[in-house]
Scaffold this motif. Structure first.
Motif, PDB file in Angstrom:
ATOM      1  N   ALA A 288       0.898   5.778  -0.960  1.00 51.49           N
ATOM      2  CA  ALA A 288       0.382   6.968  -0.907  1.00 51.49           C
ATOM      3  C   ALA A 288       0.746   7.770  -2.499  1.00 51.49           C
TER       4      ALA A 288
ATOM      5  N   SER B 265     -11.622   0.601  -5.885  1.00 54.90           N
ATOM      6  CA  SER B 265     -10.904   1.597  -4.700  1.00 54.90           C
ATOM      7  C   SER B 265      -9.285   1.047  -4.705  1.00 54.90           C
ATOM      8  N   GLY B 266      -8.318   1.866  -4.420  1.00 54.86           N
ATOM      9  CA  GLY B 266      -7.122   1.315  -4.503  1.00 54.86           C
ATOM     10  C   GLY B 266      -6.246   1.132  -5.966  1.00 54.86           C
TER      11      GLY B 266
ATOM     12  N   THR C 257       0.874  -1.154  -0.116  1.00 57.04           N
ATOM     13  CA  THR C 257      -0.090   0.188  -0.104  1.00 57.04           C
ATOM     14  C   THR C 257       0.876   1.148  -0.051  1.00 57.04           C
TER      15      THR C 257
ATOM     16  N   ASP D 275      -3.188   4.655  -1.876  1.00 51.27           N
ATOM     17  CA  ASP D 275      -4.147   5.215  -1.082  1.00 51.27           C
ATOM     18  C   ASP D 275      -5.123   6.362  -1.707  1.00 51.27           C
ATOM     19  N   SER D 276      -6.447   6.565  -1.397  1.00 54.89           N
ATOM     20  CA  SER D 276      -7.144   7.560  -1.655  1.00 54.89           C
ATOM     21  C   SER D 276      -7.654   7.376  -3.142  1.00 54.89           C
TER      22      SER D 276
END
Length: 306
Positions: free
Chosen positions: A26, A178-179, A24, A70-71
């Motif tokens: 950012a 998502s992701g 994961t 992320d996000s």
């Protein structure tokens, strides 16, 4: 901003939005991906043409990942910058029976090995091709449930085989889950536009990518921002034309004519000429308006020959 590495053991063969991510990150983070070549290690520097017959499409074209960004949400665009490629100096090009533009013309397996540096690929002692590393397969998970092969391209990317996605290029991918669940593989040391025999200079390498997001904005398909082809003021091309009632048939005839040219002019075997077309000849649409026939040109750079 972080810098991380994903090793080649974290690879898979299907796009699947239920697959668990191995990392994961950012937006703004940079990741090094260790990538297996398209055979997943089944073709090695000591392999022969017989090993081509052992390739299995269910375990071909592995991609490293997936990475959760992320996000990232559906409706966003994932932006991927290609920062660097660490080459392995060896690659292969093969003719796989039943695969490729001229599958009906070449029914026997064939394997050709190449050695290369950061500058040139020695395709043969008399043929040198500029090294132009890039990932052939790059994409994210689709919204639809289930497994999807990494071999055909999809609206979320995948096996797009765009030779311009090299160092300095930027790729925009439409996020569907998502992701995003990003993966990359199928690295090539060089490829001609069209990859006509079905393989390029297939080569393991490590590729460095940086990720960012554009929120709530996307296109229906991937887009690229690429560097222009390096300027060669003295570069000349031999162009063979295919003229037919479909672009596929025109492309087929253009490559057949180029193989004939390479055999007669440079004494190459038909198999080696076909492989050279796949890694160094560029297919370009010449005409699509003069019905009922269309024209495709096969462009051969002449400065690669000694």
């Amino acid at each position: 901003m972080k810098f991380q590495t994903i090793h080649s053991k974290h690879h898979h063969f299907k796009w699947d939005n239920s697959r668990q991510p191995v990392l994961t990150i950012a937006p703004g983070d940079t990741v090094d991906f260790e990538i297996l070549e398209a055979s997943g290690g089944r073709i090695r520097p000591d392999s022969t043409a017989a090993d081509i017959l052992n390739l299995d499409s269910d375990v071909a074209n592995p991609v490293t990942g997936p990475v959760f960004i992320d996000s990232a949400e559906p409706g966003d665009t994932l932006v991927v910058d290609v920062l660097d490629c660490q080459i392995s100096q060896w690659g292969w090009t093969g003719i796989i029976p039943g695969f490729g533009l001229l599958a009906n013309d070449f029914s026997e397996p064939y394997l050709h090995h190449s050695r290369y540096s950061s500058d040139f690929i020695e395709f043969t002692p008399d043929i040198k091709i500029p090294t132009r590393p890039f990932p052939g397969t790059i994409g994210i998970a689709p919204a639809a449930a289930g497994e999807f092969s990494t071999i055909p391209p999809l609206p979320i990317g995948g096996n797009i085989d765009c030779r311009d996605l090299t160092i300095g290029a930027r790729l925009f991918l439409p996020v569907q889950v998502s992701g995003a669940l990003f993966s990359v593989g199928d690295t090539h040391a060089a490829q001609g536009d069209g990859e006509v025999c079905g393989t390029a200079i297939e080569s393991p390498m490590t590729i460095r990518l940086r990720f960012s997001l554009i929120k709530q904005q996307q296109s229906r398909f991937p887009r690229l921002l690429v560097n222009k082809e390096p300027a060669h003021a003295s570069q000349k091309y031999v162009v063979t034309l295919g003229i037919a009632d479909s672009l596929m048939n025109a492309a087929t005839e253009a490559i057949r004519e180029m193989i004939d040219h390479l055999m007669k002019t440079y004494g190459l075997s038909a198999e080696l000429a076909y492989c050279l077309c796949s890694v160094a000849v560029h297919l370009k649409i010449t005409e699509v308006v003069n019905a009922p026939n269309w024209v495709v040109g096969a462009y051969l750079p002449t400065n690669m020959f000694k």
